[in-house]
Design a protein around this motif. Sequence first.
Motif, mmCIF file in Angstrom:
data_model
loop_
_atom_site.group_PDB
_atom_site.id
_atom_site.type_symbol
_atom_site.label_atom_id
_atom_site.label_comp_id
_atom_site.label_asym_id
_atom_site.label_seq_id
_atom_site.Cartn_x
_atom_site.Cartn_y
_atom_site.Cartn_z
ATOM 1 N N VAL A 108 96.938 37.288 43.839
ATOM 2 C CA VAL A 108 97.245 38.646 44.301
ATOM 3 C C VAL A 108 98.178 39.348 43.324
ATOM 4 C CG1 VAL A 108 98.475 39.944 46.086
ATOM 5 C CG2 VAL A 108 96.825 38.182 46.743
ATOM 6 N N ILE A 109 99.186 38.620 42.843
ATOM 7 C CA ILE A 109 100.140 39.226 41.900
ATOM 8 C C ILE A 109 99.436 39.578 40.592
ATOM 9 C CG2 ILE A 109 102.180 38.742 40.497
ATOM 10 C CD1 ILE A 109 103.229 37.114 42.899
ATOM 11 N N GLU A 110 98.518 38.718 40.150
ATOM 12 C CA GLU A 110 97.759 39.029 38.929
ATOM 13 C C GLU A 110 96.884 40.259 39.148
ATOM 14 O OE1 GLU A 110 96.321 39.196 35.222
ATOM 15 O OE2 GLU A 110 98.018 37.987 35.941
ATOM 16 N N ALA A 111 96.281 40.362 40.346
ATOM 17 C CA ALA A 111 95.487 41.550 40.658
ATOM 18 C C ALA A 111 96.373 42.794 40.657
ATOM 19 C CB ALA A 111 94.808 41.384 42.017
ATOM 20 N N HIS A 112 97.597 42.625 41.120
ATOM 21 C CA HIS A 112 98.521 43.763 41.145
ATOM 22 C C HIS A 112 98.885 44.205 39.726
ATOM 23 C CE1 HIS A 112 101.306 46.548 42.842
ATOM 24 N NE2 HIS A 112 102.385 45.943 42.374
ATOM 25 N N ARG A 113 98.987 43.260 38.824
ATOM 26 C CA ARG A 113 99.240 43.624 37.421
ATOM 27 C C ARG A 113 98.114 44.512 36.900
ATOM 28 N NH1 ARG A 113 103.275 40.322 35.147
ATOM 29 N NH2 ARG A 113 103.467 38.214 36.060
ATOM 30 N N LEU A 114 96.877 44.172 37.233
ATOM 31 C CA LEU A 114 95.727 44.960 36.789
ATOM 32 C C LEU A 114 95.745 46.344 37.438
ATOM 33 C CD1 LEU A 114 92.936 42.202 36.946
ATOM 34 C CD2 LEU A 114 94.184 43.022 34.933
ATOM 35 N N ARG A 120 98.346 47.999 38.327
ATOM 36 C CA ARG A 120 99.422 48.798 37.715
ATOM 37 C C ARG A 120 99.081 49.255 36.296
ATOM 38 N NH1 ARG A 120 104.599 48.667 40.191
ATOM 39 N NH2 ARG A 120 105.684 48.645 38.180
ATOM 40 N N GLU A 121 98.054 48.660 35.690
ATOM 41 C CA GLU A 121 97.611 49.172 34.386
ATOM 42 C C GLU A 121 97.021 50.568 34.537
ATOM 43 O OE1 GLU A 121 94.946 46.410 32.613
ATOM 44 O OE2 GLU A 121 96.472 44.838 32.325
ATOM 45 N N GLN A 122 96.402 50.829 35.684
ATOM 46 C CA GLN A 122 95.840 52.155 35.923
ATOM 47 C C GLN A 122 96.761 53.032 36.768
ATOM 48 O OE1 GLN A 122 91.674 52.538 36.965
ATOM 49 N NE2 GLN A 122 91.238 50.430 36.324
ATOM 50 N N TYR A 123 97.552 52.357 37.637
ATOM 51 C CA TYR A 123 98.482 53.093 38.502
ATOM 52 C C TYR A 123 99.860 52.466 38.312
ATOM 53 C CZ TYR A 123 94.054 54.459 40.644
ATOM 54 O OH TYR A 123 92.784 54.932 40.866
ATOM 55 N N PRO A 124 100.590 52.894 37.296
ATOM 56 C CA PRO A 124 101.834 52.224 36.882
ATOM 57 C C PRO A 124 102.894 52.108 37.972
ATOM 58 C CG PRO A 124 101.097 53.748 35.205
ATOM 59 C CD PRO A 124 100.239 54.004 36.395
ATOM 60 N N THR A 125 102.880 52.999 38.948
ATOM 61 C CA THR A 125 103.911 52.951 39.989
ATOM 62 C C THR A 125 103.431 52.256 41.270
ATOM 63 O OG1 THR A 125 103.287 55.112 40.911
ATOM 64 C CG2 THR A 125 104.917 55.088 39.125
ATOM 65 N N ALA A 126 102.205 51.723 41.251
ATOM 66 C CA ALA A 126 101.651 51.089 42.452
ATOM 67 C C ALA A 126 102.571 49.967 42.946
ATOM 68 C CB ALA A 126 100.261 50.538 42.160
ATOM 69 N N GLN A 181 110.673 48.082 44.275
ATOM 70 C CA GLN A 181 110.228 47.213 43.202
ATOM 71 C C GLN A 181 108.701 47.111 43.209
ATOM 72 O OE1 GLN A 181 112.563 46.052 40.992
ATOM 73 N NE2 GLN A 181 114.007 47.229 42.252
ATOM 74 N N ALA A 182 108.163 46.390 42.230
ATOM 75 C CA ALA A 182 106.709 46.244 42.133
ATOM 76 C C ALA A 182 106.138 45.542 43.363
ATOM 77 C CB ALA A 182 106.339 45.480 40.863
ATOM 78 N N VAL A 183 106.898 44.572 43.891
ATOM 79 C CA VAL A 183 106.447 43.800 45.056
ATOM 80 C C VAL A 183 107.508 43.865 46.148
ATOM 81 C CG1 VAL A 183 105.793 41.514 45.912
ATOM 82 C CG2 VAL A 183 105.061 42.240 43.627
#
Length: 328
Positions: free
Chosen positions: A251-257, A259-265, A302-304
């Motif tokens: 899930v965290i790796e998916a979140h990294r992807l 945030r590549e398109q939505y940096p503030t996600a 934060q990111a998470v």
Amino acid sequence: MKSAVTRILYTLALYLVIPLELIRLYWRGRVSPDYRLRWSERFAINLPEVQKGGIWIHTASVGEFFAALPVIHALLEKHPENTLTVTTMTPTGSEQVRAELGDRVYHIYVPFDLPDAVARFLNHVQPQKLLIMETELWPNLISSANNRGAEIILMNARLSDRSAKGYQYVSSQTRSILRNVSIIAAQHQDDADRFIALGANPSSIRVTGNIKYDLNIQQGMVETGKKLREKFNSELVWIAASTHRGEDEQVIEAHRLVREQYPTAQLILVPRHPERFNEVAAICKNLKVSFSRRSLEQAPDQAVYIGDTMGELLLLFAVADIAFVGGS
């Protein structure tokens, strides 16, 4: 005859396995001490006093309990004169029963499926009806309840193709169990067909849909969710709920992807089991992902955002735009 022999072998095996189950509970108690408490209830020994009769609802854990909650509220409203017994298997499920219903119901752990423990429980509670959430097919419990005249209903019953194949290895035992059930309220027609193939009486089958969709979301919770959402720093918030071990890293790796398109996600990450709350925080730290924790009342900036509290999953769902459910 074959069913009886299978039942005897099952019971003997269960008596041998119970010591290992107690070791497992003690081991889990390292992180969640409640697993080391109330063991006598699991053997139906020294149970709290209760007015006998009424309705018994068994929900294995938190998810099943919340799914059954609309039914429980309806029963409390329509049958206030009857004792309503609610059993669970886990401390987290028990905590939610007490938080949501308090002393409006009689709550204890379900006994181990041992003939003597089941007999003690049924002697103590003497339910007229037994409602079991989903597919908890405990042979001794169901057979004993049926022999004592209790009407047995499987609510929100589901049976995957994989599970059905497993039950086929003990087909005579499965058929005997299902024939003791008065009503099987299946989620879907496929589930109903599998139950019938395993020996359920077709006249006992009802296709009722998934009662989780009947959950009544209070408007106050929606408004509280909107207020919490205002504290997030992103236009896109998604939730990964009820995650299991091994899923969090994915899930965290998916979140990294994302945030590549939505940096503030931002991601709301909610482990299924509370004993994994600290573990998930450690995973975020090891993966060098910025995170905050709801249990520490930290801001969701934060990111998470780790949802490491109990009883707030629906609230966190109200915050999110997109949801992923672990184990699905």
